[in-house]
Design a protein around this motif. Structure first.
Motif, PDB file in Angstrom:
ATOM      1  N   GLU A  51      -9.263   1.982  -2.706  1.00 54.01           N
ATOM      2  CA  GLU A  51      -9.511   1.074  -1.584  1.00 54.01           C
ATOM      3  C   GLU A  51      -8.244   0.846  -0.757  1.00 54.01           C
ATOM      4  OE1 GLU A  51     -11.271  -2.614  -2.653  1.00 54.01           O
ATOM      5  OE2 GLU A  51     -12.873  -1.718  -3.858  1.00 54.01           O
ATOM      6  N   ASN A  52      -7.147   0.499  -1.438  1.00 54.60           N
ATOM      7  CA  ASN A  52      -5.896   0.215  -0.726  1.00 54.60           C
ATOM      8  C   ASN A  52      -5.405   1.423   0.056  1.00 54.60           C
ATOM      9  OD1 ASN A  52      -6.031  -2.190  -2.096  1.00 54.60           O
ATOM     10  ND2 ASN A  52      -4.408  -1.709  -3.536  1.00 54.60           N
ATOM     11  N   ILE A  53      -5.479   2.559  -0.591  1.00 59.43           N
ATOM     12  CA  ILE A  53      -4.985   3.785   0.028  1.00 59.43           C
ATOM     13  C   ILE A  53      -5.850   4.188   1.213  1.00 59.43           C
ATOM     14  CG2 ILE A  53      -4.701   6.271  -0.384  1.00 59.43           C
ATOM     15  CD1 ILE A  53      -3.748   5.508  -3.220  1.00 59.43           C
ATOM     16  N   ALA A  54      -7.162   4.015   1.083  1.00 57.41           N
ATOM     17  CA  ALA A  54      -8.078   4.380   2.162  1.00 57.41           C
ATOM     18  C   ALA A  54      -7.804   3.568   3.427  1.00 57.41           C
ATOM     19  CB  ALA A  54      -9.524   4.195   1.716  1.00 57.41           C
ATOM     20  N   VAL A  55      -7.644   2.255   3.292  1.00 59.20           N
ATOM     21  CA  VAL A  55      -7.442   1.437   4.486  1.00 59.20           C
ATOM     22  C   VAL A  55      -6.046   1.619   5.064  1.00 59.20           C
ATOM     23  CG1 VAL A  55      -9.181  -0.288   3.902  1.00 59.20           C
ATOM     24  CG2 VAL A  55      -6.853  -0.599   3.095  1.00 59.20           C
ATOM     25  N   THR A  56      -5.036   1.799   4.196  1.00 58.43           N
ATOM     26  CA  THR A  56      -3.668   1.984   4.695  1.00 58.43           C
ATOM     27  C   THR A  56      -3.551   3.298   5.459  1.00 58.43           C
ATOM     28  OG1 THR A  56      -2.801   0.735   2.806  1.00 58.43           O
ATOM     29  CG2 THR A  56      -1.232   2.061   4.058  1.00 58.43           C
TER      30      THR A  56
END
Length: 260
Positions: A51-56
């Motif tokens: 999740e974090n990597i996708a949005v960043t």
């Protein structure tokens, strides 16, 4: 329609400022990552995801930057590298005054549930923060959990700080704590395959009364730190419009195995 127009104008403005960086300067940003499914999933046979990597990645690539990732690090090492300016980005942060001293924080989501691990069937009915009153609770050292817990008075519950997930499970199995709080949705399944004692431990998913915002941190020593005002303006608009939430939901649909 108006929100879409505003977002488009903000993106154009950010791109224009990004172009003001020396054209010879590399547009690549470095993100420090830690294995913590489903937020960050690091393995040897695939690119980092979560999740974090996708949005960043979505946010910064939309602005014309590319993202490279470090190898798997501990959370604390990532924080230290962000503070020192050895990496540009770190994601999955909760707000804290000490973190704002060295990083600009951009909200992209909220944390609305946590996993409570218990080793006593009488505690299976834990459902809210108030149920932790008077208990011994293991947490990873220096990692924020959620506002009510982080700001709880010293006499409300006893916090037992451990260095990693393995240590937390050990003290829970030994009965030295009543509860261990985590956000790793896959950890217990993994260790149950190698440790029979862990089979007594059970997971309780607790909905938080007051969700805590999740942030991406940009080091104040980053080469793009001067773009913070525009980054902040755009991320605020994307958060409020639900654009970040859409990216997270798409990840959940694509990788349901990380959510059981």
């Amino acid at each position: 329609m108006l929100k879409v127009l505003i977002l488009s104008l903000l993106i154009i403005s950010c791109l224009a400022q990004a172009e003001s960086i020396d054209n010879n300067e590399n547009k690549q940003l470095t993100m420090c990552v830690s294995h913590y499914p489903p937020y960050q999933v690091i393995s040897s046979n695939q690119n980092p995801m979560g999740e974090n990597i996708a949005v960043t990645r979505y946010f910064f690539e939309k602005l014309g930057f590319t993202i490279r990732f470090t190898e798997n690090n501990t959370f604390w090492r990532c924080l230290a590298m962000l503070e020192a300016g050895k990496v540009d980005l770190m994601s999955g942060l909760l707000d804290a005054p000490e973190r704002r001293k060295f990083a600009h924080l951009f909200a992209y989501g909220s944390l609305n549930e946590k996993l409570f691990y218990v080793n006593n069937r009488k505690l299976k009915n834990i459902s809210t923060f108030s149920d932790l009153k008077g208990l011994k609770v293991a947490v990873l050292r220096d990692i924020k959990q959620f506002k009510q817990f982080d700001n709880a008075p010293d006499d409300y519950l006893e916090k037992v700080y451990v260095s990693d997930l393995d240590a937390a499970i050990r003290v829970l199995v030994a009965g030295k704590v009543d509860v261990f709080i985590s956000t790793d949705f896959l950890y217990l399944d993994k260790i149950k395959n190698i440790n029979d004692e862990v089979h007594r431990i059970e997971e309780v998913v607790v909905k938080l009364d007051h969700a805590s915002l999740l942030f991406t941190g940009l080091s104040k020593k980053s080469k793009v730190a001067h773009l913070e005002p525009k980054f902040a303006e755009l991320s605020k608009a994307m958060y409020e419009s639900g654009e970040f939430k859409k990216i997270i939901n798409e990840f959940k649909l694509q990788y349901p195995e990380y959510y059981r």
